[in-house]
Motif scaffolding. Structure first.
Motif, PDB file in Angstrom:
ATOM      1  N   UNK A   1       8.023   6.864  -6.600  1.00  0.00           N
ATOM      2  CA  UNK A   1       7.151   6.528  -5.570  1.00  0.00           C
ATOM      3  C   UNK A   1       7.496   5.359  -4.934  1.00  0.00           C
ATOM      4  N   UNK A   2       8.210   4.423  -5.393  1.00  0.00           N
ATOM      5  CA  UNK A   2       8.614   3.238  -4.766  1.00  0.00           C
ATOM      6  C   UNK A   2       9.987   3.041  -4.893  1.00  0.00           C
ATOM      7  N   UNK A   3      10.681   2.623  -3.643  1.00  0.00           N
ATOM      8  CA  UNK A   3      11.906   2.329  -3.211  1.00  0.00           C
ATOM      9  C   UNK A   3      12.230   0.814  -2.934  1.00  0.00           C
ATOM     10  N   UNK A   4      13.023   0.173  -3.736  1.00  0.00           N
ATOM     11  CA  UNK A   4      13.206  -1.198  -3.799  1.00  0.00           C
ATOM     12  C   UNK A   4      14.551  -1.173  -2.891  1.00  0.00           C
TER      13      UNK A   4
ATOM     14  N   UNK B   1       0.937  -1.137   0.103  1.00  0.00           N
ATOM     15  CA  UNK B   1      -0.074   0.205   0.184  1.00  0.00           C
ATOM     16  C   UNK B   1       0.930   1.325  -0.238  1.00  0.00           C
ATOM     17  N   UNK B   2       0.172   2.386  -0.507  1.00  0.00           N
ATOM     18  CA  UNK B   2       1.028   3.660  -0.557  1.00  0.00           C
ATOM     19  C   UNK B   2       1.467   4.001   0.916  1.00  0.00           C
ATOM     20  N   UNK B   3       2.959   4.398   0.951  1.00  0.00           N
ATOM     21  CA  UNK B   3       3.289   4.980   2.349  1.00  0.00           C
ATOM     22  C   UNK B   3       3.864   3.991   3.270  1.00  0.00           C
ATOM     23  N   UNK B   4       3.645   2.516   2.884  1.00  0.00           N
ATOM     24  CA  UNK B   4       4.117   1.613   3.899  1.00  0.00           C
ATOM     25  C   UNK B   4       5.491   0.953   3.410  1.00  0.00           C
TER      26      UNK B   4
ATOM     27  N   UNK C   1       7.364   8.145   0.269  1.00  0.00           N
ATOM     28  CA  UNK C   1       8.033   7.041  -0.139  1.00  0.00           C
ATOM     29  C   UNK C   1       7.044   5.803   0.139  1.00  0.00           C
ATOM     30  N   UNK C   2       7.145   4.806  -0.690  1.00  0.00           N
ATOM     31  CA  UNK C   2       6.719   3.355  -0.446  1.00  0.00           C
ATOM     32  C   UNK C   2       7.863   2.290  -0.618  1.00  0.00           C
ATOM     33  N   UNK C   3       8.169   1.326   0.439  1.00  0.00           N
ATOM     34  CA  UNK C   3       9.287   0.769   0.274  1.00  0.00           C
ATOM     35  C   UNK C   3       9.079  -0.721   0.440  1.00  0.00           C
ATOM     36  N   UNK C   4      10.111  -1.390  -0.470  1.00  0.00           N
ATOM     37  CA  UNK C   4      10.020  -2.880  -0.144  1.00  0.00           C
ATOM     38  C   UNK C   4      11.560  -3.166   0.328  1.00  0.00           C
TER      39      UNK C   4
ATOM     40  N   UNK D   1      11.704   8.544   3.526  1.00  0.00           N
ATOM     41  CA  UNK D   1      10.332   7.827   3.508  1.00  0.00           C
ATOM     42  C   UNK D   1       9.283   9.092   3.733  1.00  0.00           C
ATOM     43  N   UNK D   2       9.534   9.612   5.001  1.00  0.00           N
ATOM     44  CA  UNK D   2       8.606  10.695   5.414  1.00  0.00           C
ATOM     45  C   UNK D   2       8.727  11.917   4.376  1.00  0.00           C
ATOM     46  N   UNK D   3      10.075  12.297   4.287  1.00  0.00           N
ATOM     47  CA  UNK D   3      10.017  13.719   3.699  1.00  0.00           C
ATOM     48  C   UNK D   3       9.431  13.525   2.067  1.00  0.00           C
TER      49      UNK D   3
END
Length: 330
Positions: free
Chosen positions: A177-180, A44-47, A209-212, A204-206
Motif C-alpha cells: 500500500x505504501x512505498x517509502x 492520505x491514501x493515494x498521495x 500506491x501511497x508514497x513518502x 503509483x497510478x497503476x
C-alpha cells in the motif's frame, strides 16, 4: 513540536500512514545523537508526501523508522490504524509487507550473487505466494525490464538506472500500500532521473500506491509531491500543499532553501520574490547538542529572544499549510 495533530488530515478517514511524535536517538560513544525529535505527520491514501531538508536533517532516518529499521526510540507509526512500534515477531512481519522501501543506492542494495529474477521473487518466495513466476514477470514488465532476457542476469550487468528499476520491481512484488522512497534518484545521472520519476508516477497510478518521497533536491520534490514536509536538524518546521509552500513559504528555513534552487531563466528569477531570502549564516549545529527553543534560531535572520526560550509548535498559516515558527513569514 509535540502537537499530535499537525494538520487537518488527522480528521480524515483515508489516512493510511500516521506518524505521531516520532523520536530517534543514536548512541555514539558517550554522546546521544538526536537524529529525529517529535516528528508528526499524516499521509492520505493515494498521495505523495515529499520529505525534504539538508543532508543530516533526519529525513532518511524517518523513512527507516517507519519501516522499523531500526525501531524509533519513542513515538508511534500507525499503518492501517495499527501501531507498528507495538508489534513484534510474526505480527510485525505480516503487517510490514504492506510497506516497502526503495533505497538510495540501487546497486549496493541488490545482492550481487543472485539473479535478478530471484531478487524480485524473494518476498514472494518467503511468504509462499502462489503464481510467483507470473507476478515477477508482471512487475518486471511494468518497470520496463524483460523477465526472459533480464531475469537470469546479475545486478553488475545493469546500469544504475536499470538497477533502480529492479529495486522498484522488487518493492512492488508483494503489492504494498505504501512505498517509502529514500532519495531514489540522487545516485543516478540527471538524464536517468526523469525516467525513474516518471516510472514511479506510473507505478503509483497503476498499483494505487501511497508514497513518502525522501529527497534533498527541491526541484524533484516539487514535480512528484502532492504535499511537502520540510525538516531541519531532526525536527519538522513546515508542512503543507506543494504549490502553497513553493509559492509562499512561511518558515525562514524553507524560504532560504527555495531561494537556492537554480533557475535557467534569469529574467524569471528576477521576478521571483523568493530570491530575496538572505543566505544562511553559520554552520549546522551538532545533533548531539541542538540549540534550545527553535533549532533554526542560530542561523535565522528573524530570531528573537523568544526563539531561544520556547519550542515553536505547528500553527496554521493557510489552507493545508502549517509552520513551526514564532514569527512566520506569512
Amino acid at each position: 513540536m509535540t502537537d499530535r495533530k499537525p494538520c487537518h488530515l488527522c480528521e480524515r478517514d483515508d489516512i493510511v500512514l500516521r506518524i505521531e511524535q516520532l523520536t530517534v536517538n543514536f548512541t555514539v560513544g558517550k554522546q546521544t545523537v538526536q537524529a529525529v525529535t517529535d516528528v508528526s505527520f499524516d499521509v492520505a491514501r493515494g498521495e505523495t508526501l515529499g520529505l525534504v531538508g539538508e543532508s543530516g536533517c533526519g529525513k532518511s532516518t524517518v523513512g527507516r523508522a517507519i519501516m522499523q529499521l531500526p525501531p524509533p526510540t519513542s513515538g508511534g507509526v500507525f499503518f492501517r490504524k495499527q501501531d507498528l512500534t507495538e508489534l513484534h515477531g510474526e505480527a510485525l512481519r505480516q503487517t510490514r509487507t504492506g510497506l516497502q522501501m526503495i533505497f538510495q543506492d540501487p546497486i549496493s542494495s541488490l545482492n550481487p550473487r543472485r539473479r535478478v529474477r530471484d531478487i524480485v521473487a524473494e518476498g514472494l518466495t518467503i511468504w509462499g505466494r502462489d503464481n510467483a513466476a507470473e507476478r515477477v514477470a508482471e512487475v518486471m514488465d511494468a518497470v520496463g525490464l524483460d523477465a526472459d532476457s533480464a531475469g537470469d542476469r546479475r545486478p553488475h550487468q545493469f546500469s544504475g538506472g536499470q538497477c533502480q528499476r529492479i529495486c522498484i520491481a522488487r518493492s512492488l512484488a508483494l503489492d504494498p500500500d505504501v512505498l517509502i522512497c529514500d532519495e531514489p534518484v540522487s545516485a543516478l545521472d540527471v538524464s536517468v532521473q526523469a525516467q525513474i520519476l516518471n516510472l514511479l508516477e506510473d507505478m503509483k497510478a497503476r498499483y494505487h500506491l501511497t508514497m513518502v518521497f525522501v529527497a534533498h533536491n527541491l526541484a524533484v520534490v516539487k514535480n512528484i509531491s502532492d504535499r511537502v514536509a520540510v525538516m531541519y536538524l531532526g525536527k519538522l518546521c513546515e508542512i503543507g500543499n506543494t504549490d502553497s509552500i513553493y509559492s509562499h513559504p512561511a518558515h525562514p528555513y524553507t524560504h532560504a532553501l527555495l531561494s537556492s534552487i537554480p533557475d535557467a531563466d534569469p529574467l524569471a528569477r528576477e521576478q521571483n520574490s523568493i530570491d530575496d531570502a538572505p543566505l544562511l549564516q553559520g554552520d549546522l549545529p551538532a545533533p548531539t547538542d541542538p540549540p534550545s527553543g527553535c533549532r533554526f534560531r542560530t542561523r535565522c535572520p528573524h530570531a528573537q529572544a523568544r526563539c531561544a526560550e520556547e519550542v515553536p509548535l505547528m500553527q496554521a498559516v493557510g489552507d493545508d499549510h502549517y509552520v513551526a515558527c514564532h514569527f512566520p513569514l506569512r
